[in-house]
Each structure stands twice: as structure tokens, then as C-alpha cells.
Design a protein around this motif. Structure first.
Motif, short mmCIF file in Angstrom:
data_model
loop_
_atom_site.label_atom_id
_atom_site.label_comp_id
_atom_site.label_asym_id
_atom_site.label_seq_id
_atom_site.Cartn_x
_atom_site.Cartn_y
_atom_site.Cartn_z
N UNK B 390 0.50 -1.10 0.39
CA UNK B 390 -0.14 -0.09 0.16
C UNK B 390 0.40 1.56 -0.11
N UNK B 391 1.81 1.13 0.95
CA UNK B 391 2.89 2.40 1.05
C UNK B 391 3.87 2.77 -0.85
N UNK B 392 3.72 1.48 -1.05
CA UNK B 392 4.47 1.51 -3.11
C UNK B 392 2.93 2.45 -3.97
N UNK B 393 1.62 2.05 -3.45
CA UNK B 393 0.64 2.48 -4.14
C UNK B 393 0.49 3.74 -4.04
N UNK B 394 0.77 4.34 -2.82
CA UNK B 394 0.79 6.25 -2.83
C UNK B 394 1.58 5.87 -3.06
N UNK B 395 2.80 5.74 -3.00
CA UNK B 395 4.31 6.54 -3.59
C UNK B 395 4.43 6.52 -5.27
N UNK B 396 3.74 5.59 -5.74
CA UNK B 396 3.40 5.64 -7.22
C UNK B 396 2.90 6.58 -7.54
N UNK B 397 1.05 6.55 -6.90
CA UNK B 397 0.22 7.94 -6.79
C UNK B 397 0.75 9.15 -7.01
N UNK B 398 1.87 9.61 -5.89
CA UNK B 398 2.72 11.23 -5.72
C UNK B 398 3.43 11.17 -6.26
N UNK B 399 3.77 10.22 -7.62
CA UNK B 399 5.01 10.56 -8.13
C UNK B 399 4.14 10.33 -9.21
N UNK B 400 3.05 10.03 -9.84
CA UNK B 400 2.53 10.18 -10.82
C UNK B 400 1.47 11.63 -10.53
N UNK B 401 1.23 11.60 -9.87
CA UNK B 401 0.34 12.84 -9.60
C UNK B 401 1.36 14.06 -10.18
N UNK B 402 2.36 14.26 -9.59
CA UNK B 402 3.64 14.87 -9.72
C UNK B 402 4.01 14.72 -11.52
N UNK B 403 4.26 14.33 -11.77
CA UNK B 403 4.48 13.82 -13.76
C UNK B 403 3.08 14.84 -14.43
N UNK B 404 1.72 13.95 -14.37
CA UNK B 404 0.98 14.93 -14.54
C UNK B 404 0.88 16.09 -14.93
N UNK B 405 0.77 16.46 -13.38
CA UNK B 405 0.85 18.17 -12.97
C UNK B 405 2.03 18.95 -13.94
N UNK B 406 2.72 18.49 -14.25
CA UNK B 406 4.01 19.15 -14.85
C UNK B 406 3.78 18.64 -16.81
N UNK B 407 3.98 17.77 -16.72
CA UNK B 407 3.16 17.48 -17.95
C UNK B 407 1.80 19.28 -18.42
N UNK B 408 0.91 18.97 -17.41
CA UNK B 408 -0.48 19.47 -17.98
C UNK B 408 0.12 21.23 -18.12
N UNK B 409 1.10 21.78 -17.34
CA UNK B 409 1.81 23.01 -17.37
C UNK B 409 2.78 22.57 -18.26
N UNK B 410 2.90 21.91 -18.99
CA UNK B 410 3.34 22.11 -20.90
C UNK B 410 5.26 21.49 -20.36
N UNK B 411 5.63 20.73 -19.51
CA UNK B 411 6.31 20.32 -18.87
C UNK B 411 7.16 18.76 -20.32
#
Lengths: 150, 413
Positions: B390-411
């Protein structure tokens, strides 16, 4: 005899202390104190940037001929820091705790990795390249610091 | 004057470290699933325990550490890793494809899979190791760089000893005492690669991130040299020197942990910070693991020492570092793309909100508590493994969220 590494490294520590004092005041939601402390921090940072951009970097560039190198990158990061500090001042005016803390966390990372590059790499290079004129330049930096303090 | 000192702007594109960091949680998740089955709690050398260990060391820690080094070296040492994009991708492919096969080969004791996976990982790590060694040789010799040199020098030793053990399992050769090879493989990997790398990194990043006083320079110098010599002695044939080497490693790591706790205590910031909590947990676990290792003794405390070292120390530090590195790099690369005009861009806590980071920490600590008890009470393996997954799953979610936000701002990557 002091060096750029020591002189400007100590000034980084001074700026870090002022940064922390401002952030700690925000953490306690002591907004008036936070605004005063942030002003002190902002002024110290501008002074530090001036010492580098007006004195050290031009001397380093003239001596080494490296205009588009590390000093160019450092100037760019100074701009980024100033931009963040403008947003932090606006967050303080709005007394927006969350916005300030998020900006402050970001500035801290940017500032500390920037300082690490300067202290580990650029300042030692400057100490080496500008050995002959170091004392005169340090006197200029010290004068600039005191003039701007006054 | 060394011109290599000019290269610190040449950090790799965000995609290089991010690729490593986005995939790494999958291995932590797999380790959690495997840990739910209690077989590993009985024996340090059971096939499942060995498989589990490699999912953590090669899969999770290996990927994050290799990815982070490509980013750290330009900042700390002023040198880029030559060809970081390509050597990074090759090493990434090596660990991402090789580790599952290796872990399966260990669990199933399939020696063909072990040979294939071991050879593949060794081969694909070569370009990265050569590029890393070249960068470290050029870097300015500060203690952190000395520590990193030792860590990177330990990695080929770990791989070669590992390949030797695979050859032994296949019956290709018969060492006089394979358990001694195994012990050296573990010491070079745990103390040499993981321990040295975390320690050398901490000397820079703990004062940097937590605004603490610096580590005492005499201590960092003594640790860089002392642990290097101790490691070399610990890898010798059984002798008093080897025992001194073991003791030196244990004492050195405990000293590092105690000083880190002291440095953190003198932190100037008052804001709560989950990374600070990860570091504190990590240092307490490191001390406990070293004391258990130094006192020796029966199997069960050794298994506990392993859990505390890998999950309590190394994985805790990695969680904490990921929580800082990924949000900062996302912000930094977006800013740079806009030439410093960053108004309106998300800041670090938008990429990783405090609440999400805190949930990840609680799950990690809960999994650590259960899995530390599992060698004594195997029933704890099931909840401990589930919490780790579960901790790994939450870590993955947190990292993917950051990557998606980065991309949504043109990164871009």
C-alpha cells in the motif's frame, strides 16, 4: 586571509538564517513579524546578488573569458529566486499561509542547491582564477555590503 | 583550472531521473506482495527471502539511486554523467527487465533464469558504471564525492560476487566456502553501495534541505576514509583484520547515524517536514541494525537487522528524498522552460501536497513496524506485506500525480 568561498559562504549562512526567521514567523502566523523579517531576508538576498553580479562575476568572466558558463546559470537562478520572493511577498500581504509555505519550500530547495553549486564549485574556481586580485575584490564586496546596509 | 568544474548546468533532462523513479515503486509493491507470504520470516537464506531482498535492493533502491546520481553529480561535484541519457536508459532497462527475472529465478531456484538475469544486469550496468566513474574521477574532491567514489567502486564488486554465486548455484564452479562469498556480496552491497551512498549524500542534502549546521568536516573525512578501509578489510579472508573491518563498518555507520540525529535536532526551521521524520526513522533503524549486526547471534536477530537496514534505513531515506527531489525538479524544469517567468506555476507542495506525503509516511512506518515483528511472529508478515504494498502504491500515485501536473503545464521529458 579570507577567500570568496569563506566570505560569500558566510553570507549564504546569514541569508539562510534570515529566511528561517521569516518562515518561522509565518509558521506561528505572526504576520507583522513575518513581514519585517521577510524584508530583512529580501534585502540581504539582493545585497548578496549584487556582490556577485556587480563585482565577482564580471571579474571572473574578464579573467577566464567564460561568459556563457557558470555565471550565466547563476544569474538565471538569481532571477528565479527573485521571482519566487515577489510571490512570497504577495502571499504575506494576503496572509496566505499555505501559499507562503509552498513558495518558501520551493525557494529553499532552489536557494540551497544554488548555494551548494557556488560553494562547491564556482567560489573555489574564483579563488583560484582571481588569486592575484582577490584582496581588492573582497574589499570592494565588503564596501558594497556596508554601503547597502547604511 | 579544471574546465570540468564548468559543467554543473549540464544536469540531464527531467525524463532521465524520472524514468527511474516512476518505475521503482513497482518493485517496492512486488516486495510487499511477496512479503505477505510468511516463508521469508524463517530463514535469512531462504529463496524467498533472497528474492525479496533483491526486489528491494536492485529494483527499488537500485533504480532510485542510479536515477538520483545522474542528477546529484552535476550539482555536488560539478560534473555531468557523460551520456547520461543513454547510459541511464540502458541501466534502467537492465534493472527493470533483469530484476523481476532474477527475483523469480531466486524464488523458484531456476539457475538458467539466474544466469540470464545476472548476466543481463551486469552487462547493462557497465556503461553506467564507466560513465559514473569517469564523472567522479573528474569531480572536485570533497568528502561527498569521495564517499560516492567508494560507493560506485563497491557496486562492481557486488555484481561480480553475485555472478560468482550464480555460477556456484549452477555448479559451474565450487568455491571452498560459498557462504563467505555471500557474506562479502552482502557487505559490499549493503555497507559499500547503499550505506556509503546514503551517507555521502546526507552530508550535503541534510544541511541543505533541513537548514541544519553542517556535519563536522573532521567526521566526514574520518568516515569517508575509515569506512573505505573497513570495507576493504571486511572483504578479506577470515582474519583478525576482517573482524576489525566488520566492527569498523558498524561503528562508522552508528557514528554517522548519531551525528545525523544530532544535526537534525539542531534544525532551525520550525515547520513540520515529513522528510525530517523519514530521516529520523532511518537513523534510528540504522543504529538498531548495526547493533544487531555487531552483536552477531542467532538467525532471527540477523533477519531483523536486515529488515531494519533495508526497509527502516534505506527505504525510509529513499521515500524522504523522492518527496523532495521529484517536486523540486518538476518545478525547476517548468521554470526553466519559461525562462524564469514562473508566476502562476505550481510550486513544490502543489506537486506533492503535505497530506498525501504524510499518508505515504504513515503506511511506510506501519509496514516497517509489522515486518520488523514478523521474524518473531510470522503472522505479522501478511499485514506488514500488505501495508508495504500500500505504501508503494501511494508513493506511485504521488509520483504520477506530480508527473501529470508537470505535463499539464507544458513540461516535457
Amino acid at each position: 586571509m579570507t577567500t570568496f568561498t569563506h566570505y560569500l559562504g558566510d553570507d549564504h549562512t546569514h541569508c539562510d538564517e534570515l529566511f528561517t526567521a521569516a518562515e518561522n514567523a509565518v509558521a506561528e502566523k505572526n504576520w507583522n513579524d513575518a513581514r519585517t523579517r521577510f524584508q530583512d531576508f529580501h534585502a540581504a538576498m539582493r545585497r548578496h546578488f549584487a556582490m556577485e553580479e556587480d563585482v565577482l562575476f564580471p571579474a571572473f568572466e574578464a579573467r577566464t573569458g567564460m561568459v556563457g558558463g557558470p555565471t550565466f546559470i547563476m544569474r538565471g537562478e538569481h532571477e528565479q529566486m527573485l521571482g519566487l520572493m515577489d510571490s512570497m511577498r504577495a502571499a504575506l500581504a494576503r496572509e496566505d499561509y499555505r501559499a507562503y509555505m509552498s513558495l518558501s519550500e520551493t525557494l529553499l530547495m532552489l536557494m540551497r542547491q544554488h548555494n551548494m553549486k557556488e560553494e562547491n564549485i564556482l567560489y573555489p574556481m574564483a579563488d583560484q582564477a582571481l588569486a592575484a586580485e582577490r584582496d581588492g575584490l573582497l574589499a570592494t564586496l565588503s564596501g558594497l555590503e556596508h554601503t547597502q546596509h547604511a | 583550472m579544471s574546465r570540468h568544474g564548468l559543467a554543473y548546468e549540464q544536469a540531464p533532462p527531467f525524463g532521465v531521473p524520472l524514468l527511474f523513479m516512476l518505475v521503482a515503486p513497482a518493485f517496492l509493491f512486488a516486495a510487499g506482495v511477496l512479503a505477505m507470504l510468511p516463508h521469508w520470516t524463517a530463514d535469512l537464506l531462504a529463496p524467498r527471502t533472497v528474492a525479496l531482498t533483491h526486489l528491494l535492493t536492485l529494483g527499488f533502491l537500485g533504480l532510485v539511486m542510479l536515477g538520483a546520481l545522474t542528477q546529484m553529480l552535476p550539482v555536488v561535484g560539478g560534473v555531468p554523467v557523460p551520456g547520461a541519457v543513454w547510459v541511464g536508459r540502458i541501466a534502467w532497462a537492465g534493472l527493470t527487465l533483469g530484476t523481476p527475472l532474477l527475483a523469480w529465478g531466486m524464488d523458484a531456484m531456476h539457475t538458467g533464469a539466474l544466469r540470464l538475469a545476472g548476466g543481463w544486469i551486469a552487462l547493462t550496468l557497465c556503461p553506467y558504471l564507466a560513465a559514473g566513474a569517469l564523472a567522479l574521477a573528474r569531480a572536485r574532491s570533497i568528502d561527498t564525492v569521495r564517499g560516492m567514489r567508494l560507493a560506485v567502486a563497491a557496486l562492481p564488486v557486488v555484481v561480480l560476487l553475485g555472478l560468482g554465486l550464480v555460477a556456484w548455484l549452477r555448479g559451474d564452479w565450487q568455491p571452498a566456502d560459498p557462504l563467505r562469498w555471500l557474506e562479502r556480496h552482502a557487505i559490499a552491497g549493503l555497507a559499500g553501495w547503499i550505506g556509503m551512498l546514503v551517507m555521502a549524500t546526507a552530508w550535503q542534502v541534510v544541511p541543505m534541505l533541513q537548514v541544519t549546521p553542517p556535519y563536522p568536516p573532521r567526521l566526514t573525512r574520518a568516515l569517508a576514509w575509515g569506512l573505505g578501509v573497513s570495507l576493504a578489510w571486511a572483504l578479506l579472508a577470515p582474519s583478525p583484520w576482517q573482524r576489525i573491518g566488520h566492527a569498523g563498518i558498524g561503528v562508522g555507520l552508528v557514528a554517522f547515524a548519531l551525528v545525523t540525529l544530532d544535526v537534525l535536532r539542531r534544525r532551525r526551521r520550525k515547520t513540520p517536514d515529513v522528510t525530517l521524520d523519514y530521516w529520523r526513522v532511518a537513523m534510528i533503524c540504522l543504529i538498531a541494525a548495526c547493533l544487531l549486526f555487531l552483536t552477531g547471534g542467532p538467525h532471527t536477530p540477523r533477519l531483523l537487522a536486515g529488515v531494519l537496514f533495508l526497509l527502516g534505513f534505506a527505504v525510509s531515506v529513499t521515500h524522504g528524498m523522492l518527496g523532495k527531489i521529484v517536486p523540486f525538479l518538476a518545478w525547476f524544469h517548468l521554470q526553466s522552460r519559461r525562462n524564469g517567468r514562473g508566476a502562476g506555476l505550481p510550486t513544490m507542495k502543489d506537486f506533492l501536497p503535505d497530506g498525501a506525503a504524510r499518508r505515504q509516511f504513515r503506511l511506510h512506518v506501519a509496514s516497517l513496524a509489522c515486518l520488523s515483528g514478523a521474524p518473531f511472529l510470522p503472522a505479522l508478515a501478511m499485514p506488514g506485506g500488505a501495508l508495504l504494498a500500500a505504501s508503494a502504491f501511494v508513493l506511485a500515485l504521488n509520483l504520477v500525480r506530480a508527473a501529470r501536473l508537470y505535463r499539464s503545464h507544458g513540461g516535457g521529458f
